[in-house]
Design a protein around this motif. Structure first.
Motif, PDB file in Angstrom:
ATOM      1  N   ASP A 187      -9.269   8.680 -11.150  1.00 22.95           N
ATOM      2  CA  ASP A 187      -9.657   7.445 -11.825  1.00 22.95           C
ATOM      3  C   ASP A 187      -8.530   6.924 -12.708  1.00 22.95           C
ATOM      4  OD1 ASP A 187     -11.925   8.255 -10.604  1.00 22.95           O
ATOM      5  OD2 ASP A 187     -13.076   8.639 -12.439  1.00 22.95           O
ATOM      6  N   GLN A 188      -7.916   7.816 -13.479  1.00 21.31           N
ATOM      7  CA  GLN A 188      -6.811   7.401 -14.341  1.00 21.31           C
ATOM      8  C   GLN A 188      -5.600   6.954 -13.529  1.00 21.31           C
ATOM      9  OE1 GLN A 188      -6.257  10.975 -16.590  1.00 21.31           O
ATOM     10  NE2 GLN A 188      -7.899  10.510 -18.054  1.00 21.31           N
ATOM     11  N   ALA A 189      -5.354   7.626 -12.408  1.00 21.14           N
ATOM     12  CA  ALA A 189      -4.230   7.248 -11.561  1.00 21.14           C
ATOM     13  C   ALA A 189      -4.439   5.847 -10.978  1.00 21.14           C
ATOM     14  CB  ALA A 189      -4.057   8.262 -10.429  1.00 21.14           C
ATOM     15  N   ILE A 190      -5.665   5.525 -10.596  1.00 24.01           N
ATOM     16  CA  ILE A 190      -5.951   4.200 -10.048  1.00 24.01           C
ATOM     17  C   ILE A 190      -5.727   3.127 -11.102  1.00 24.01           C
ATOM     18  CG2 ILE A 190      -7.827   2.740  -9.201  1.00 24.01           C
ATOM     19  CD1 ILE A 190      -8.892   5.157  -7.688  1.00 24.01           C
ATOM     20  N   VAL A 191      -6.169   3.380 -12.333  1.00 23.33           N
ATOM     21  CA  VAL A 191      -5.963   2.411 -13.419  1.00 23.33           C
ATOM     22  C   VAL A 191      -4.478   2.197 -13.682  1.00 23.33           C
ATOM     23  CG1 VAL A 191      -6.360   1.965 -15.856  1.00 23.33           C
ATOM     24  CG2 VAL A 191      -8.187   2.945 -14.468  1.00 23.33           C
ATOM     25  N   ARG A 192      -3.715   3.285 -13.702  1.00 22.86           N
ATOM     26  CA  ARG A 192      -2.273   3.174 -13.963  1.00 22.86           C
ATOM     27  C   ARG A 192      -1.564   2.423 -12.827  1.00 22.86           C
ATOM     28  NH1 ARG A 192       1.522   5.772 -17.208  1.00 22.86           N
ATOM     29  NH2 ARG A 192       3.466   4.579 -16.954  1.00 22.86           N
ATOM     30  N   VAL A 193      -1.918   2.725 -11.592  1.00 20.67           N
ATOM     31  CA  VAL A 193      -1.294   2.051 -10.449  1.00 20.67           C
ATOM     32  C   VAL A 193      -1.652   0.566 -10.442  1.00 20.67           C
ATOM     33  CG1 VAL A 193      -1.282   1.920  -7.929  1.00 20.67           C
ATOM     34  CG2 VAL A 193      -1.152   4.124  -9.048  1.00 20.67           C
ATOM     35  N   ALA A 194      -2.875   0.226 -10.802  1.00 26.80           N
ATOM     36  CA  ALA A 194      -3.281  -1.179 -10.843  1.00 26.80           C
ATOM     37  C   ALA A 194      -2.442  -1.960 -11.851  1.00 26.80           C
ATOM     38  CB  ALA A 194      -4.763  -1.291 -11.193  1.00 26.80           C
ATOM     39  N   PHE A 211       0.801  -1.219   0.000  1.00 29.29           N
ATOM     40  CA  PHE A 211       0.000   0.000   0.000  1.00 29.29           C
ATOM     41  C   PHE A 211       0.839   1.277   0.000  1.00 29.29           C
ATOM     42  CE2 PHE A 211      -3.220   2.907   1.918  1.00 29.29           C
ATOM     43  CZ  PHE A 211      -4.128   2.819   0.877  1.00 29.29           C
ATOM     44  N   PRO A 212       1.938   1.378   0.773  1.00 27.19           N
ATOM     45  CA  PRO A 212       2.754   2.615   0.688  1.00 27.19           C
ATOM     46  C   PRO A 212       3.290   2.879  -0.709  1.00 27.19           C
ATOM     47  CG  PRO A 212       3.305   1.382   2.659  1.00 27.19           C
ATOM     48  CD  PRO A 212       2.419   0.496   1.857  1.00 27.19           C
ATOM     49  N   ASP A 213       3.772   1.848  -1.407  1.00 25.80           N
ATOM     50  CA  ASP A 213       4.258   2.042  -2.782  1.00 25.80           C
ATOM     51  C   ASP A 213       3.129   2.468  -3.708  1.00 25.80           C
ATOM     52  OD1 ASP A 213       6.761   1.265  -1.927  1.00 25.80           O
ATOM     53  OD2 ASP A 213       6.459  -0.844  -2.461  1.00 25.80           O
ATOM     54  N   ALA A 214       1.943   1.901  -3.507  1.00 26.53           N
ATOM     55  CA  ALA A 214       0.799   2.286  -4.341  1.00 26.53           C
ATOM     56  C   ALA A 214       0.444   3.753  -4.135  1.00 26.53           C
ATOM     57  CB  ALA A 214      -0.399   1.396  -4.028  1.00 26.53           C
ATOM     58  N   LEU A 215       0.499   4.232  -2.900  1.00 33.91           N
ATOM     59  CA  LEU A 215       0.200   5.643  -2.634  1.00 33.91           C
ATOM     60  C   LEU A 215       1.246   6.555  -3.272  1.00 33.91           C
ATOM     61  CD1 LEU A 215      -1.004   5.625   1.079  1.00 33.91           C
ATOM     62  CD2 LEU A 215      -2.375   5.819  -0.990  1.00 33.91           C
ATOM     63  N   ASP A 216       2.514   6.157  -3.225  1.00 36.22           N
ATOM     64  CA  ASP A 216       3.554   6.975  -3.857  1.00 36.22           C
ATOM     65  C   ASP A 216       3.323   7.077  -5.366  1.00 36.22           C
ATOM     66  OD1 ASP A 216       4.798   7.463  -1.450  1.00 36.22           O
ATOM     67  OD2 ASP A 216       6.145   5.731  -1.613  1.00 36.22           O
ATOM     68  N   MET A 217       3.016   5.965  -5.998  1.00 32.95           N
ATOM     69  CA  MET A 217       2.762   5.990  -7.445  1.00 32.95           C
ATOM     70  C   MET A 217       1.506   6.783  -7.771  1.00 32.95           C
ATOM     71  SD  MET A 217       3.866   2.238  -8.912  1.00 32.95           S
ATOM     72  CE  MET A 217       3.039   1.280  -7.669  1.00 32.95           C
ATOM     73  N   MET A 218       0.480   6.647  -6.936  1.00 33.95           N
ATOM     74  CA  MET A 218      -0.740   7.412  -7.165  1.00 33.95           C
ATOM     75  C   MET A 218      -0.490   8.912  -7.016  1.00 33.95           C
ATOM     76  SD  MET A 218      -4.454   6.832  -5.340  1.00 33.95           S
ATOM     77  CE  MET A 218      -4.271   5.065  -5.560  1.00 33.95           C
ATOM     78  N   LEU A 219       0.348   9.284  -6.042  1.00 33.29           N
ATOM     79  CA  LEU A 219       0.681  10.691  -5.855  1.00 33.29           C
ATOM     80  C   LEU A 219       1.433  11.243  -7.066  1.00 33.29           C
ATOM     81  CD1 LEU A 219       0.919  13.237  -4.106  1.00 33.29           C
ATOM     82  CD2 LEU A 219       2.980  12.241  -3.075  1.00 33.29           C
ATOM     83  N   VAL A 220       2.356  10.461  -7.616  1.00 36.59           N
ATOM     84  CA  VAL A 220       3.088  10.898  -8.810  1.00 36.59           C
ATOM     85  C   VAL A 220       2.136  11.100  -9.980  1.00 36.59           C
ATOM     86  CG1 VAL A 220       4.813  10.203 -10.503  1.00 36.59           C
ATOM     87  CG2 VAL A 220       5.246   9.840  -8.077  1.00 36.59           C
ATOM     88  N   CYS A 221       1.193  10.167 -10.155  1.00 35.59           N
ATOM     89  CA  CYS A 221       0.240  10.278 -11.268  1.00 35.59           C
ATOM     90  C   CYS A 221      -0.666  11.498 -11.104  1.00 35.59           C
ATOM     91  CB  CYS A 221      -0.598   9.003 -11.362  1.00 35.59           C
ATOM     92  SG  CYS A 221       0.319   7.515 -11.814  1.00 35.59           S
TER      93      CYS A 221
END
Length: 323
Positions: free
Chosen positions: A194-201, A176-186
């Protein structure tokens, strides 16, 4: 009590009396269950159509009650599902947390319990009759070889689901911490949530598939038009992780008060990184305590043998030479 009952059955029916009593009891239970299996509850759709309050055509009924994929399970649905709606909801939520999202997950779980319990019970009985049965066998041996396999088979699906839930929660907590970092970058790069969630997934699928599946479910539900807050709340329930539930609360509050999602993600991602470091430090601090017993078991005995062994040998030799 068991010894008295065993002696009574042996006196009445011979050495195989206890087994005959168990077989008779099983036969009675099967005969009692046959009428229940044959009598099925009426379809609510047919009952509603006969009442005349609404007209339901065949196409609408097929959509509401699709039985193509699970026709066999639908015949015994009332026996493979809890009768209590609360218990059914709890079991469905637990299976969702374990990663089983199919429509027949609850029925298959109870079917596995029944099949494994009865199958291992029969296997234990056959094994006892072929290899263990003798006039000297006690009632305790009969219970162990006959009832224990059935109990293990009945409890095995519960143990498997619990282990799956724990492994999935651990995987979500780690990723989860890595997912939040990637979502923050997006989000800071200009993408919508919505697009950030798709990219992180897509990025997390290789390392944390459980968390990636949850993000994919979120994206599909949002595309289907479901309310964003409801989608996030459902994710928090499915994951069963406190960090995810807090993250859902943060996003809902940011949407309610109109604050920046990027700022909320930045602060919460920083907290998650600190929390991951604290978890690692906690495990490191527990390590010396866990190693103490192992060190004493595998280090002290060889050390005593090395230090005291020669002295014992010398004393033994002196005692032999002295006479």
């Amino acid at each position: 009590m068991f010894d008295t009952l065993n002696a009574m059955l042996v006196d009445m029916l011979g050495p195989a009396g206890p087994l005959m009593a168990v077989a008779a009891l099983a036969l009675l239970l099967i005969l009692a269950a046959i009428p229940l299996m044959l009598s099925s509850k009426p379809d609510p759709m047919d009952k509603l159509a006969k009442s005349g309050r609404t007209k339901i055509d065949a196409e609408t009924k097929a959509i509401l009650r699709d039985t193509r994929r699970n026709a066999k399970l639908n015949k015994y649905a009332q026996y493979l599902e809890p009768q209590s709606a609360e218990e059914l909801g709890q079991m469905r939520l637990k299976l969702l947390q374990a990663g089983y999202r199919t429509r027949d997950a609850v029925r298959l779980f109870y079917l596995a319990q029944m099949v494994l319990g009865i199958g291992l019970l029969v296997a234990g009985t056959v094994y006892y009759l072929l290899f263990i049965d003798s006039p000297e066998s006690t009632m305790q041996q009969k219970l162990i070889y006959i009832l224990l396999p059935g109990t293990v088979g009945y409890l095995a699906p519960k143990y498997w689901i619990q282990k799956r839930v724990e492994e999935r929660r651990k995987q979500i907590e780690e990723g989860f911490p890595d997912a939040l970092d990637m979502m923050l970058v997006c989000v800071e790069a200009g993408q919508a949530l919505d697009q950030a969630i798709v990219r992180v997934a897509g990025e997390l699928h290789a390392s944390y598939p459980a968390l990636a599946d949850e993000f994919e479910i979120i994206s599909h539900e949002m595309k289907a038009g479901k309310d964003k807050s409801a989608v996030l709340n459902d994710m928090g329930e499915r994951c069963g992780v406190q960090d995810v539930a807090s993250f859902v609360t943060v996003l809902n509050q940011a949407a309610s008060f109109g604050t920046s999602i990027a700022d909320a993600l930045r602060i919460y991602a920083s907290e998650m990184r600190d929390k991951r470091v604290m978890r690692a430090e906690e495990k490191a601090n527990k390590l010396p305590t866990k190693m103490t017993l192992t060190t004493m078991m595998f280090t002290v005995p060889p050390l005593l043998i090395i230090l005291v062994g020669p002295s014992i040998v010398g004393i033994t030799q002196l005692g032999t030479i002295a006479p």
